[in-house]
Design a protein around this motif. Structure first.
Motif, PDB file in Angstrom:
ATOM      1  N   SER A   1       0.832  -1.208   0.000  1.00  0.00           N
ATOM      2  CA  SER A   1       0.000   0.000   0.000  1.00  0.00           C
ATOM      3  C   SER A   1       0.868   1.260   0.000  1.00  0.00           C
ATOM      4  N   ASN A   2       2.007   1.202   0.694  1.00  0.00           N
ATOM      5  CA  ASN A   2       2.936   2.330   0.685  1.00  0.00           C
ATOM      6  C   ASN A   2       3.529   2.527  -0.709  1.00  0.00           C
ATOM      7  N   GLY A   3       3.897   1.411  -1.344  1.00  0.00           N
ATOM      8  CA  GLY A   3       4.425   1.498  -2.698  1.00  0.00           C
ATOM      9  C   GLY A   3       3.391   1.971  -3.704  1.00  0.00           C
ATOM     10  N   LEU A   4       2.150   1.611  -3.504  1.00  0.00           N
ATOM     11  CA  LEU A   4       1.085   2.030  -4.417  1.00  0.00           C
ATOM     12  C   LEU A   4       0.918   3.542  -4.442  1.00  0.00           C
ATOM     13  N   LEU A   5       1.267   4.186  -3.346  1.00  0.00           N
ATOM     14  CA  LEU A   5       1.104   5.632  -3.283  1.00  0.00           C
ATOM     15  C   LEU A   5       1.895   6.329  -4.384  1.00  0.00           C
ATOM     16  N   ILE A   6       3.150   5.904  -4.633  1.00  0.00           N
ATOM     17  CA  ILE A   6       3.942   6.548  -5.672  1.00  0.00           C
ATOM     18  C   ILE A   6       3.391   6.216  -7.057  1.00  0.00           C
ATOM     19  N   VAL A   7       2.849   5.001  -7.208  1.00  0.00           N
ATOM     20  CA  VAL A   7       2.219   4.637  -8.488  1.00  0.00           C
ATOM     21  C   VAL A   7       1.033   5.559  -8.760  1.00  0.00           C
ATOM     22  N   ILE A   8       0.201   5.754  -7.737  1.00  0.00           N
ATOM     23  CA  ILE A   8      -0.986   6.609  -7.882  1.00  0.00           C
ATOM     24  C   ILE A   8      -0.573   8.057  -8.136  1.00  0.00           C
ATOM     25  N   ILE A   9       0.473   8.509  -7.391  1.00  0.00           N
ATOM     26  CA  ILE A   9       0.940   9.890  -7.576  1.00  0.00           C
ATOM     27  C   ILE A   9       1.450  10.100  -9.002  1.00  0.00           C
ATOM     28  N   ASN A  10       2.246   9.154  -9.512  1.00  0.00           N
ATOM     29  CA  ASN A  10       2.763   9.280 -10.871  1.00  0.00           C
ATOM     30  C   ASN A  10       1.648   9.242 -11.902  1.00  0.00           C
ATOM     31  N   ALA A  11       0.677   8.368 -11.668  1.00  0.00           N
ATOM     32  CA  ALA A  11      -0.433   8.261 -12.623  1.00  0.00           C
ATOM     33  C   ALA A  11      -1.286   9.522 -12.614  1.00  0.00           C
ATOM     34  N   ALA A  12      -1.582  10.026 -11.400  1.00  0.00           N
ATOM     35  CA  ALA A  12      -2.416  11.222 -11.298  1.00  0.00           C
ATOM     36  C   ALA A  12      -1.708  12.452 -11.844  1.00  0.00           C
ATOM     37  N   SER A  13      -0.369  12.461 -11.776  1.00  0.00           N
ATOM     38  CA  SER A  13       0.382  13.643 -12.220  1.00  0.00           C
ATOM     39  C   SER A  13       0.412  13.783 -13.737  1.00  0.00           C
ATOM     40  N   GLN A  14      -0.059  12.748 -14.466  1.00  0.00           N
ATOM     41  CA  GLN A  14      -0.080  12.825 -15.929  1.00  0.00           C
ATOM     42  C   GLN A  14      -1.048  13.892 -16.421  1.00  0.00           C
ATOM     43  N   ASN A  15      -2.086  14.178 -15.609  1.00  0.00           N
ATOM     44  CA  ASN A  15      -3.093  15.143 -16.061  1.00  0.00           C
ATOM     45  C   ASN A  15      -3.669  15.860 -14.843  1.00  0.00           C
ATOM     46  N   TYR A  16      -3.331  17.137 -14.686  1.00  0.00           N
ATOM     47  CA  TYR A  16      -3.818  17.924 -13.566  1.00  0.00           C
ATOM     48  C   TYR A  16      -5.028  18.780 -13.940  1.00  0.00           C
ATOM     49  N   ALA A  17      -5.474  18.642 -15.182  1.00  0.00           N
ATOM     50  CA  ALA A  17      -6.543  19.533 -15.645  1.00  0.00           C
ATOM     51  C   ALA A  17      -7.836  19.329 -14.868  1.00  0.00           C
ATOM     52  N   ASP A  18      -8.191  18.077 -14.615  1.00  0.00           N
ATOM     53  CA  ASP A  18      -9.432  17.767 -13.898  1.00  0.00           C
ATOM     54  C   ASP A  18      -9.133  16.961 -12.642  1.00  0.00           C
ATOM     55  N   LEU A  19      -9.999  17.090 -11.648  1.00  0.00           N
ATOM     56  CA  LEU A  19      -9.873  16.307 -10.418  1.00  0.00           C
ATOM     57  C   LEU A  19     -10.238  14.861 -10.698  1.00  0.00           C
ATOM     58  N   ASN A  20      -9.314  13.948 -10.486  1.00  0.00           N
ATOM     59  CA  ASN A  20      -9.536  12.537 -10.772  1.00  0.00           C
ATOM     60  C   ASN A  20      -9.960  11.836  -9.487  1.00  0.00           C
ATOM     61  N   PHE A  21     -11.286  11.600  -9.383  1.00  0.00           N
ATOM     62  CA  PHE A  21     -11.816  11.009  -8.149  1.00  0.00           C
ATOM     63  C   PHE A  21     -11.346   9.562  -7.958  1.00  0.00           C
TER      64      PHE A  21
ATOM     65  N   SER B   1      19.303   4.623 -23.221  1.00  0.00           N
ATOM     66  CA  SER B   1      18.065   4.219 -23.915  1.00  0.00           C
ATOM     67  C   SER B   1      17.200   5.456 -24.109  1.00  0.00           C
ATOM     68  N   ALA B   2      16.291   5.347 -25.061  1.00  0.00           N
ATOM     69  CA  ALA B   2      15.370   6.461 -25.316  1.00  0.00           C
ATOM     70  C   ALA B   2      14.458   6.650 -24.108  1.00  0.00           C
ATOM     71  N   SER B   3      14.512   7.810 -23.493  1.00  0.00           N
ATOM     72  CA  SER B   3      13.737   8.076 -22.284  1.00  0.00           C
ATOM     73  C   SER B   3      13.111   9.458 -22.386  1.00  0.00           C
ATOM     74  N   SER B   4      11.802   9.515 -22.193  1.00  0.00           N
ATOM     75  CA  SER B   4      11.101  10.794 -22.251  1.00  0.00           C
ATOM     76  C   SER B   4      11.314  11.548 -20.938  1.00  0.00           C
ATOM     77  N   PRO B   5      11.202  12.866 -20.956  1.00  0.00           N
ATOM     78  CA  PRO B   5      11.312  13.638 -19.719  1.00  0.00           C
ATOM     79  C   PRO B   5      10.309  13.188 -18.653  1.00  0.00           C
ATOM     80  N   GLN B   6       9.103  12.799 -19.102  1.00  0.00           N
ATOM     81  CA  GLN B   6       8.096  12.353 -18.158  1.00  0.00           C
ATOM     82  C   GLN B   6       8.532  11.062 -17.452  1.00  0.00           C
ATOM     83  N   LEU B   7       9.190  10.152 -18.204  1.00  0.00           N
ATOM     84  CA  LEU B   7       9.694   8.909 -17.615  1.00  0.00           C
ATOM     85  C   LEU B   7      10.786   9.206 -16.595  1.00  0.00           C
ATOM     86  N   ILE B   8      11.707  10.116 -16.941  1.00  0.00           N
ATOM     87  CA  ILE B   8      12.782  10.474 -16.017  1.00  0.00           C
ATOM     88  C   ILE B   8      12.202  11.037 -14.726  1.00  0.00           C
ATOM     89  N   VAL B   9      11.206  11.933 -14.851  1.00  0.00           N
ATOM     90  CA  VAL B   9      10.575  12.518 -13.669  1.00  0.00           C
ATOM     91  C   VAL B   9       9.913  11.433 -12.818  1.00  0.00           C
TER      92      VAL B   9
END
Length: 544
Positions: free
Chosen positions: A30-50, A260-268
């Protein structure tokens, strides 16, 4: 090495830890999932993702509940294990033979039990936190592998190199911790001399200065230097871990795009993972020194228990031996008994014997002789506290041995010159308070001590009063044989006369056998026999 503590907790608590392991897995995931959720949610800040917000809340709730369960259960298991171990060791100590007990010494026993208890308990909490953090690290690196296999293998190479250096340093730390524990034991032993010999040191400046400067201070400084070196290595490991994390982050930022080919978003996202695991990695690194010290404490507890396992002089006691059913006896006798004290290098430093001595029931026997002549040692041999290294102790021609020593010792009530004063009448089920109060008054203690709620109101008394209270307790025990080692010393002339001419006479009238170690030659006429000790030998003509 770190498994020693876990083995101890599992063995002493009879707890497999499966539920704790499951809770730790859930907490780490569950602690590890937090960073997964944070990274996923950070892809789009335009709308609140419930959906991500709900997942984040659920993960935090699971983490809080499972960590609380893990910490609480681990603490409970540790306390239960320590209580069980300390009680078991205490039980073995009370069954140990006196010679081994004296060799081990009170300072080592108290230090091992007290310091070990706190170290092991604190380490158990660190294990719980470290386990959750470790699982979170595994999950986070699995997530990193999913994001970028190249980044994962780059991290593995750096981590393996880091672990090898860390373990190399830790090996030296483990060795120095054992040396430090030995030095701390020596310090406690020297400090015990200061506490127990306070009065003697106050009147002898040379002795006080020698003990302090050449032993206490020297040992303390040596222990301090070892501890500082050990702490320096601990600190180096912690700093090294932080630097190694920075190097790993630098590798992800600067090297990965070249590999390897790495996008800025992947590095972040990868850097976010590494920054997120810095805290849990710190938990693991901080836990290592505490767990290492706890392992040393577990080893010391094990060594102490092993000593007293071999020292149990009641293990072979026969439940139906000839002395168990004896309510009385006709005589006790030492025949050609010899006992030697030995130095740590097994060199004999003082010997009592060979001794032939018989004490008949109802006799009053005085043991006399100079200081160091062997009177107290002879008493310990007669009472079964020391075992003859040669010769035999008899009770009515029955050999006293490992099968019946425990039964034999129950004949005795003893007040040694270095006696311990108990605050309760332990072992007496139905206390005759009327008789007890009468004895307290007779001993001129009635206005200083009361007996209520099953204990004495105080034992903080003068030396003479403490001896009189010890005498009251011995008389309440109503044993067949009484041994008094300089009980009349430190008493006023009136009480001394009362002790020799009234107390001893009353016990003799009751058919008790009395052995008195004394220097009061004006009262030798009270004895049926006077036995003189001289350099460990019963003087010629003293044996009746």
């Amino acid at each position: 090495m770190h498994l020693e503590l876990i083995r101890f907790l599992r063995k002493e608590s009879n707890h497999t830890g499966h539920k704790i392991l499951i809770a730790s897995l859930l907490a780490g995931i569950s602690n590890g999932l937090l960073i997964v959720i944070i990274n996923a949610a950070s892809q789009n800040y335009a709308d609140l993702n419930f959906r991500y917000l709900l997942l984040f809340g659920i993960s935090v709730l699971i983490l809080a509940l499972t960590r609380r369960y893990t910490l609480y259960q681990t603490s409970s298991i540790a306390r239960a294990a320590l209580t069980k171990t300390n009680l078991r060791i205490a039980d073995k100590i009370r069954h140990a033979n006196l010679a081994i007990f004296e060799q081990v010494g009170k300072p080592r026993i108290l230090t091992t039990l007290s310091e070990g208890t706190e170290l092991i308990f604190e380490a158990s909490r660190r294990i719980a936190n470290g386990a959750v953090a470790g699982i979170m690290l595994v999950f986070s690196f699995a997530y990193m592998a999913w994001l970028s296999s190249v980044a994962f293998w780059l991290s593995v190479v750096v981590i393996v190199c880091g672990i090898m250096v860390y373990l190399f340093n830790q090996r030296t730390v483990n060795m120095e911790l054992r040396i430090s524990a030995q030095k701390e034991g020596e310090f406690i032993n020297s400090m015990n001399h200061v506490l127990e010999g306070f009065k003697e040191l106050k009147v002898n400046r040379a002795k006080s200065d020698d003990l302090f400067a050449n032993y206490l201070e020297t040992i303390s400084v040596s222990a301090k230097e070892i501890r500082i070196r050990t702490e320096a290595r601990f600190i180096s490991n912690i700093i090294y871990t932080q630097v190694f994390m920075m190097i790993l982050i630098a590798g992800i930022i600067f090297l990965l795009p070249q590999m390897s080919a790495s996008s800025p978003q992947l590095i972040v996202s990868l850097v976010a993972v590494l920054l997120f695991i810095v805290g849990p990695l710190g938990f693991v690194v901080d836990a290592v020194p505490v767990i290492t010290e706890a392992n040393v404490a577990v080893e010391k507890l094990g060594e102490l228990e092993a000593i007293f396992d071999k020292a149990d002089d009641t293990a072979q006691t026969s439940p139906n031996g000839p002395l168990q059913s004896k309510a009385t006896f006709d005589s006790i006798a030492l025949k050609k008994v010899l006992f030697s004290y030995a130095s740590p290098d097994d060199e004999k430093v003082f010997t009592v014997g060979p001794v032939d001595l018989k004490v008949n029931k109802g006799e009053v026997v005085f043991l006399v002789g100079g200081n160091g002549s062997g009177k107290t040692t002879l008493v310990k041999l007669l009472s079964g506290l020391y075992y003859p290294q040669r010769g035999m102790l008899y009770c009515d021609d029955i050999p006293v041995n490992s099968f019946n020593y425990d039964h034999y010792r129950n004949f005795f009530a003893i007040i040694f010159s270095d006696f311990h004063l108990f605050d309760r009448l332990y072992g007496i089920k139905d206390v005759d308070e009327e008789r007890l109060n009468a004895l307290l008054n007779t001993m001129a203690l009635g206005d200083k001590i009361s007996y209520c709620d099953g204990k004495f109101s105080t034992i903080n008394l003068s030396t003479g009063q403490r001896k009189r209270l010890a005498l009251v307790i011995a008389l309440m025990e109503d044993k067949s044989i009484y041994v008094f080692d300089e009980v009349a010393a430190d008493q006023d002339p009136g009480f001394r006369k009362y002790f020799y001419e009234d107390v001893l006479q009353e016990l003799k009238n009751q058919g008790k056998t009395i052995i008195v170690v004394s220097h009061d030659d004006r009262y030798f006429h009270v004895a049926d026999r006077v036995v003189k000790m001289d350099y460990g030998i019963v003087a010629e003509g003293a044996v009746g």
